[in-house]
Design a protein around this motif. Structure first.
Motif, mmCIF file in Angstrom:
data_model
loop_
_atom_site.group_PDB
_atom_site.id
_atom_site.type_symbol
_atom_site.label_atom_id
_atom_site.label_comp_id
_atom_site.label_asym_id
_atom_site.label_seq_id
_atom_site.Cartn_x
_atom_site.Cartn_y
_atom_site.Cartn_z
ATOM 1 N N VAL A 131 0.826 -1.203 0.000
ATOM 2 C CA VAL A 131 0.000 0.000 0.000
ATOM 3 C C VAL A 131 0.865 1.259 0.000
ATOM 4 N N ILE A 135 0.182 4.175 -2.809
ATOM 5 C CA ILE A 135 -0.215 5.540 -2.461
ATOM 6 C C ILE A 135 0.838 6.552 -2.916
ATOM 7 N N LEU A 138 0.333 7.201 -6.524
ATOM 8 C CA LEU A 138 -0.877 7.991 -6.742
ATOM 9 C C LEU A 138 -0.624 9.470 -6.478
ATOM 10 N N ASN A 139 0.149 9.773 -5.441
ATOM 11 C CA ASN A 139 0.408 11.161 -5.081
ATOM 12 C C ASN A 139 1.392 11.853 -6.020
ATOM 13 N N THR A 149 -9.509 10.675 -6.951
ATOM 14 C CA THR A 149 -9.357 9.412 -6.229
ATOM 15 C C THR A 149 -9.877 9.543 -4.811
ATOM 16 N N GLU A 150 -9.501 10.635 -4.158
ATOM 17 C CA GLU A 150 -9.939 10.860 -2.790
ATOM 18 C C GLU A 150 -11.456 11.040 -2.718
ATOM 19 N N ILE A 297 -6.970 3.438 3.016
ATOM 20 C CA ILE A 297 -6.255 3.933 1.830
ATOM 21 C C ILE A 297 -6.514 5.427 1.652
ATOM 22 N N SER A 298 -7.774 5.834 1.839
ATOM 23 C CA SER A 298 -8.136 7.243 1.727
ATOM 24 C C SER A 298 -7.382 8.088 2.753
ATOM 25 N N ILE A 300 -4.506 7.377 4.321
ATOM 26 C CA ILE A 300 -3.080 7.413 3.987
ATOM 27 C C ILE A 300 -2.837 8.416 2.858
ATOM 28 N N ASN A 301 -3.742 8.405 1.893
ATOM 29 C CA ASN A 301 -3.670 9.331 0.765
ATOM 30 C C ASN A 301 -3.646 10.777 1.258
#
Length: 473
Positions: A131, A135, A138-139, A149-150, A297-298, A300-301
């Motif tokens: 993960v 992440i 993604l960032n 995504t968020e 996941i959200s 951590i994002n």
């Protein structure tokens, strides 16, 4: 004085910012940490969430007033520099980055625990490693991709919570899935010792986890530097804080404790999953596990986003390595994202070494960092209000309500929470780590910032220009 010509891309709209706020406020603290809070206070934990939530709302209104007046990258780190002095900005910015790093480690720890519900034989650290890479990648994409995504991740968990509340109400009213002798409702809620089963001390003990649950909500202020219309977006997002607290914390946990005795809610996995699994609804348990994984996941994002943007603002002020101000072709501060990814790899090691006791330790340390940042936000706001009055500046477009009484009450409450961390044996390590961290920052500032002449007190906008004249300190 260095110049920063590159700008962060303004790709976040109202929908993105509002759901990013949900992403930071609904995560590990609710889906996993709530079990510890419930065990400490029993049903009185609902009161703890309401009291803590009211104080957090005042922090957010103070932050909102400053963010609308100064919509800059780095947000409250730069506000502290301007209104309290460069050292205050340095310590605030880095403590927030530290907070996000610690919270992110807690979030990836919870992610590994959730995956254990489906794959109990797979070591937790493997899921955490996966993960972290996901992440981080993604960032590094465009901020609009991050925002979208968020939005969808948050939409999933918000929809699931609302559905769970509605389903819980039906279970309370009609007893679906419960044994014949069950007494859902206030009878179950108050059966094991009443509203204050562990006394007033139990209520106080719950505050360390309760305040941890709200940690990261101040990321709303960070979005001002990348929001398309911050003067419209930020107030709308902040004004939804009270209803989110009542709906997603108070209503949700109240319904859960009406269905299942609070003293039987353990800490093995999410209490939400545990409760529905115990009710003999395995499909619901699997669905909820998928939801809490999405929530992790959200969260951590949002953690990586918030810490990265704060370090970007610190770099602009000369309070962090200049490399942290480097921006990719997508308008993203890529060095700070990579740095957070590396820090999260520590979570992999910690979960391999301390798989059982890690979460409570991390949560209490994160609570200290979170509350410290909130204290600095309130102090910056108080100083700003005095400056506005003293210099006859234009009135704020989004003033904090009940000024000044509410701000000082919220400040006193935050100080009280910090004292509680030191009194309660299980969380005392947080105060020790916090004191060491503040001492480390003091030395770092004296040696690296002031010693090398990097001290600056301007508010820097996203293009590197001063957004307002600097005050003398």
């Amino acid at each position: 004085m260095p110049q920063f010509a590159q700008a962060l891309a303004r790709g976040l709209n109202v929908r993105h910012v509002r759901f990013m706020a949900l992403g930071s406020a609904i995560g590990t603290g609710l889906f996993y940490g709530s079990a510890s809070a419930i065990q400490a206070a029993g049903p009185a934990v609902l009161l703890a969430y309401m009291v803590g939530g009211a104080a957090v709302f005042m922090v957010m209104r103070a932050l909102g007033e400053m963010a609308v007046r100064h919509p800059v990258s780095g947000s409250f780190g730069q506000y502290a520099s301007k209104y309290l002095g460069p050292f205050a900005g340095f310590i605030t910015g880095w403590t927030f980055a530290f907070e996000m790093a610690i919270v992110a480690i807690a979030d990836v720890t919870a992610f590994g625990i959730y995956m254990g519900f489906w794959f109990p034989d797979v070591p937790r650290w493997i899921w955490i490693l996966a993960v972290v890479f996901f992440i981080a990648a993604l960032n590094l994409m465009k901020v609009k991709v991050f925002g979208e995504t968020e939005f969808w991740l948050s939409l999933i968990k918000v929809s699931a919570i609302i559905a769970m509340i509605l389903g819980g109400v039906l279970i309370v009213l009609f007893g679906f899935g419960l044994p014949a002798e069950a007494n859902p409702g206030f009878g179950t809620l108050l059966a094991a010792g009443g509203f204050f089963p562990n006394g007033f001390w139990g209520l106080l003990a719950s505050f360390s986890i309760v305040m941890f649950a709200f940690g990261g909500i101040e990321t709303i202020g960070i979005t001002a530097g990348e929001a398309q219309n911050p003067k419209d977006v930020v107030p709308k997002a902040i004004n939804t804080v009270p209803i989110r607290i009542l709906l997603f914390y108070v209503c949700t946990l109240g319904i859960l404790m009406m269905i299942y005795p609070w003293n039987q809610v353990g800490t093995e996995g999410s209490p939400f999953v545990q409760i529905f699994d115990s009710l003999g609804i395995p499909a619901a348990a699997h669905i909820l596990n998928a939801v809490v994984i999405t929530a992790a996941i959200s969260a951590i994002n949002s953690d990586i986003f918030g810490a990265g943007r704060m370090m970007f603002g610190l770099a602009q002020q000369g309070h962090a390595p200049a490399s942290f101000s480097k921006i990719s072709r997508h308008g993203v501060p890529w060095m700070t994202v990579l740095t957070m990814g590396i820090v999260l790899l520590a979570g992999v090691v910690l979960n391999a070494v301390l798989p059982e006791s890690l979460f409570l330790i991390i949560a209490s340390i994160a609570t200290f960092a979170t509350v410290w940042v909130w204290v600095m936000i309130l102090l910056s706001h108080i100083s700003m209000k005095r400056t506005v009055k003293r210099e006859g500046l234009l009135a704020s477009e989004f003033p904090s309500p009940w000024w000044p009484a509410a701000s000082y009450v919220a400040l006193a409450f935050m100080g009280f929470v910090i004292v509680l961390l030191g009194i309660i044996p299980d969380t005392r390590i947080a105060l020790i780590v916090g004191a060491v961290w503040i001492a480390f920052l003091f030395v770092a500032y004296k040696v690296w910032v002031r010693g090398k002449g990097h001290e600056r007190a301007e508010l820097i906008d996203e293009t590197g220009r001063e957004s307002v004249p600097a005050e003398a300190h």
